[in-house]
Structure formats: C-alpha cells, structure tokens
Enzyme design. Structure first.
Site, PDB file in Angstrom:
ATOM      1  CG  HIS A  36      -6.939 -36.169  47.128  1.00  0.00           C
ATOM      2  ND1 HIS A  36      -6.033 -35.549  46.296  1.00  0.00           N
ATOM      3  CD2 HIS A  36      -7.657 -37.015  46.348  1.00  0.00           C
ATOM      4  CE1 HIS A  36      -6.216 -35.998  45.050  1.00  0.00           C
ATOM      5  NE2 HIS A  36      -7.186 -36.894  45.057  1.00  0.00           N
ATOM      6  CB  SER A  69       6.685 -55.479  31.511  1.00  0.00           C
ATOM      7  OG  SER A  69       6.210 -54.601  30.514  1.00  0.00           O
ATOM      8  N   GLY A 126      -4.910 -47.853  35.065  1.00  0.00           N
ATOM      9  CA  GLY A 126      -5.738 -46.662  34.867  1.00  0.00           C
ATOM     10  C   GLY A 126      -7.093 -46.729  35.543  1.00  0.00           C
ATOM     11  CB  ALA A 127      -8.965 -49.343  37.144  1.00  0.00           C
ATOM     12  N   GLY A 128      -7.512 -46.636  38.851  1.00  0.00           N
ATOM     13  CA  GLY A 128      -7.457 -46.089  40.201  1.00  0.00           C
ATOM     14  C   GLY A 128      -7.214 -47.176  41.232  1.00  0.00           C
ATOM     15  CB  SER A 131      -1.636 -50.643  37.776  1.00  0.00           C
ATOM     16  OG  SER A 131      -1.666 -49.351  37.211  1.00  0.00           O
ATOM     17  CD  GLU A 164       3.402 -43.162  41.409  1.00  0.00           C
ATOM     18  OE1 GLU A 164       3.589 -44.369  41.635  1.00  0.00           O
ATOM     19  OE2 GLU A 164       2.521 -42.737  40.634  1.00  0.00           O
ATOM     20  CG  ASP A 176      -1.690 -45.326  45.944  1.00  0.00           C
ATOM     21  OD1 ASP A 176      -2.657 -45.173  46.711  1.00  0.00           O
ATOM     22  OD2 ASP A 176      -1.503 -44.614  44.943  1.00  0.00           O
ATOM     23  CE1 TYR A 228      -3.233 -37.614  44.100  1.00  0.00           C
ATOM     24  CE2 TYR A 228      -1.217 -36.316  44.132  1.00  0.00           C
ATOM     25  CZ  TYR A 228      -2.019 -37.287  44.697  1.00  0.00           C
ATOM     26  OH  TYR A 228      -1.621 -37.927  45.846  1.00  0.00           O
TER      27      TYR A 228
END
Ligand code: GLA
Length: 386
Positions: A36, A69, A126-128, A131, A164, A176, A228
């Site tokens: 952050h 996809s 979803g795992a941080g 992705s 994003e 990211d 967030y």
C-alpha cells in the site's frame, strides 16, 4: 515447449480456426515488501514469479476485437471502435480494458487492427499474486507488438493500470504491472512509484538455500470493492491534512507531528505507509550489505504494521504467518492488497516441509480450510514466447 505454451496455441486454433501470429507471456508477482505504498508514490520491492499468463494473438482485418480464455466459457467480441470502460465487464474487462487503454495512450498513433486473442494461465486467481496484472501485461506486450505502438515497459505498466482502474474499476497502484513487466530471474524490482525509476536487485535466495513459500489462504478478496479504496482514501486524507502531495513526502521523523494532527485511525494508516516505505529502503540496503538471511525481521515488522496499523490482515493470514515463523521461517508477511489472499514465508530449504506441515496443522486445528502452499522463484518479466 512447456504445456501451457502448447495448450494456449492449440486452444487458440480450436476457438478461432487458424494459427496464432505470436505468443506472449507475463508473470504474476509476489511483493517481498512495500504494501500500500505504491499509490502513495512510495517504494515497493516485488518480484515476478514462475507462474505465467499466456496470450496468443492474430490480427483481423474487420476491426473486431475477439477474446476467449481457458477460465471462462464465453468468448466475446466487440468492434475495436466501440471499446469503452463502461461497456466492459467480467473477465474480458482485463484484456479488452488493455486494448482500450492502449488506444487511449497512443491516441491514433498505433497501427490498430482488430485481433483474435486467447488467454491461458497458471497464476492462481484470488491469491494476491496479481493474476489480473499478469493478464494485463501479457495483453499489453502482445498488442503493443501487433499495433507497432513501440511503448516502453513503464508506459505499458501505466496502460495496464489504466485498464485496471477504469475498465475493471479497482483503484490500484502501479506495482503489480511493473513487477510483471520489469521482473528478472532471481531478482526483485525496487521501484520508486513516483518516478517509476526501477532497479533490479539480486535476491540471492538460491545461493543462501532459501525458499520463498506462498501460503494461499483461499480467503478471497476483491480490490474493486470495500477495504482497498477505503485505505486509499484514508491515505489521501492524511496527506492532505499534513500538507503534502503524497505520503511519500513524509519520513519517520514526521510521525510525531502526524499524531498531533490526525485522528487515531488516520494516524495509524499514515504510520503504516511511512514506516513501510522505510522498511523497503532498509530491505534493499540489508540485502546488499548482508544478504537475504538478514531481511526476516523487516518482513515480520511489515506484517505487524499491516495487521495492527493498516488493518488489512485476516485471522487466516495471521495464523499462517505466526505458524510459519514458529516452525522456522526467517520472516513472513501477508502479500498484496490484503483482506484475504496469500502470505509469504522466507524459509530455509531444509525446513520447508516442517513449515508446510505446521501451517496445515494449525489451519486444521482452527477449523480453517487447509491453505495451498507452494514455492515461487523470481522469474523473467513479460516476454515473447514465439
Ligand atoms: C494490490 C494493488 C497494488 C498495491 C497492493 C498493495 O496488489 O493492485 O497496486 O496497492 O495491492 O501493496
């Protein structure tokens, strides 16, 4: 060819009935430290991981953008000229958002053609582990090439972030996409998020017999909703109240003044960001001077700051971190935006099974679903595969 490459090309042909013109890939990321801090124009130190998203692409002459996809049933098509953030939703907002953002960025200077695109990935969702940035970066390099846009990697990171922020609707920073585009094998990307100056710093984990374990708690999170953006708003309010452009402009020496000026909650949010920026600088210095065996305490302090001051951890992440440390990890912290996702543990190679076993046991004891634990290696950023 690895399986994912072959699978992507075969799936492309099966969906579109012809061969792809080129194949690209981009990795997910783990953030070693600096959470952050990116949208506060501070410092981050992530690395690209050995889990990648593949994008096979071919041009079309009719101005249509078509995406499919392996993780969604539906294929989508839209005229390139109609791309707009408000028309995009679901998973296709990531690739099509990038096409929109690239058009916005090049403003007619690129050789825009329609395209067929197929996406396939082994980055856990979803795992941080970003992705989403892996998709954005793979599509950004693929389209940059197809359209002959000639943008550099930093600008492509901005393109991914724009997609994003506007098309997906998550108010995230630049970390990211930068990690996914600028990463190199065995190295971290030390990034100044104000200037986007990036330095690639060797991590030396292999040489020190260290393994970076990811412990995915399975607790899902979304940065397009809730916590967030609330944290981001607190940071902006704190910066405004303290008369600085961004929290990056404050140092640890300013915290006494901040405590006087701010309410307790805003103060703790600010304290996390200010001390986290310092921890990134300290981690990079410690790595250079003493090597990776010496950075554990900084990772631990980062986790405590996120748990207590920024309040973005969840009990599962805290349990994973505490258990890994008691079982012999040198340092551990949650990674990514928080509210779920994964924690990382820097672990001596000979203790990996012990840490995994201990974490599984602790989750079982607490009635939590067992986490998915796996090692990651620092890997090369986005690249052309074929
Ligand atoms: C998410 C965002 C990043 C960054 C991290 C927190 O991963 O996408 O931009 O803000 O959270 O460090």
């Amino acid at each position: 060819m690895t399986d994912l490459r072959t699978e992507t090309l075969q799936a492309f042909s099966a969906v579109y009935g012809g061969a792809a013109a080129s194949l690209w890939s981009a990795p997910g990321r783990v953030n070693l430290i600096g959470e952050h801090t990116d949208y506060n124009e501070g410092f981050v130190f992530p690395f690209a991981i050995d889990r990648r998203t593949f994008a096979a692409i071919a041009p079309r002459t009719d101005g249509m953008a078509r995406v499919a996809s392996s993780f969604a049933d539906e294929a989508l098509e839209i005229p390139l000229a109609d791309l707009a953030p408000e028309r995009l939703s679901g998973w296709s907002a990531y690739p099509l958002g990038v096409a929109w953002a690239l058009r916005e960025t090049t403003r007619g200077r690129a050789a825009e053609t329609g395209f067929d695109l197929f996406i396939h990935s082994d980055v856990p969702v979803g795992a941080g582990l970003s992705s989403s940035a892996a998709i954005e970066s793979a599509v950004a390099v693929a389209l940059d090439d197809l359209w002959d846009a000639g943008l550099d990697r930093r600008t492509l990171a901005r393109v991914g972030q724009l997609a994003e922020n506007k098309a997906v609707g998550a108010p995230t920073g630049i970390m990211d996409q930068s990690a996914s585009l600028l990463g190199e094998a065995d190295a971290g990307v030390f990034l100044d998020c104000r200037t986007l100056d990036a330095e690639v710093i060797p991590l030396g984990f292999d040489a020190a017999d260290l393994v970076l374990l990811v412990m995915d708690t399975g607790v899902s999170h979304s940065h397009a909703t809730g916590g967030y953006s609330a944290r981001r708003a607190s940071c902006e309010a704190g910066a405004k109240a303290l008369g600085v452009e961004a929290l990056r402009d404050l140092g640890v020496e300013d915290l006494a003044r901040a405590r006087e000026a701010l309410d307790d909650e805003t103060f703790r949010r600010v304290r996390h960001v200010v001390t986290e920026d310092q921890r990134v600088l300290d981690t990079v210095r410690t790595l250079r001077e003493s090597g990776p065996l010496a950075i554990g305490d900084l990772l631990d302090a980062s986790h405590r700051s996120m748990r207590d001051d920024f309040e973005i951890s969840v009990p599962e992440l805290d349990l994973a971190v505490e258990t890994a440390l008691s079982a012999g990890a040198l340092g551990a912290r949650m990674t990514g935006g928080g509210f779920g996702g994964a924690a990382i543990a820097l672990t001596p190679r000979d203790l990996v099974s012990r840490v995994e076993f201990a974490v599984d046991g602790a989750f079982l004891e607490h009635g939590y679903t067992a986490p998915t634990t796996f090692p990651v290696r620092a890997s090369e950023g986005a690249r052309r595969e074929q």
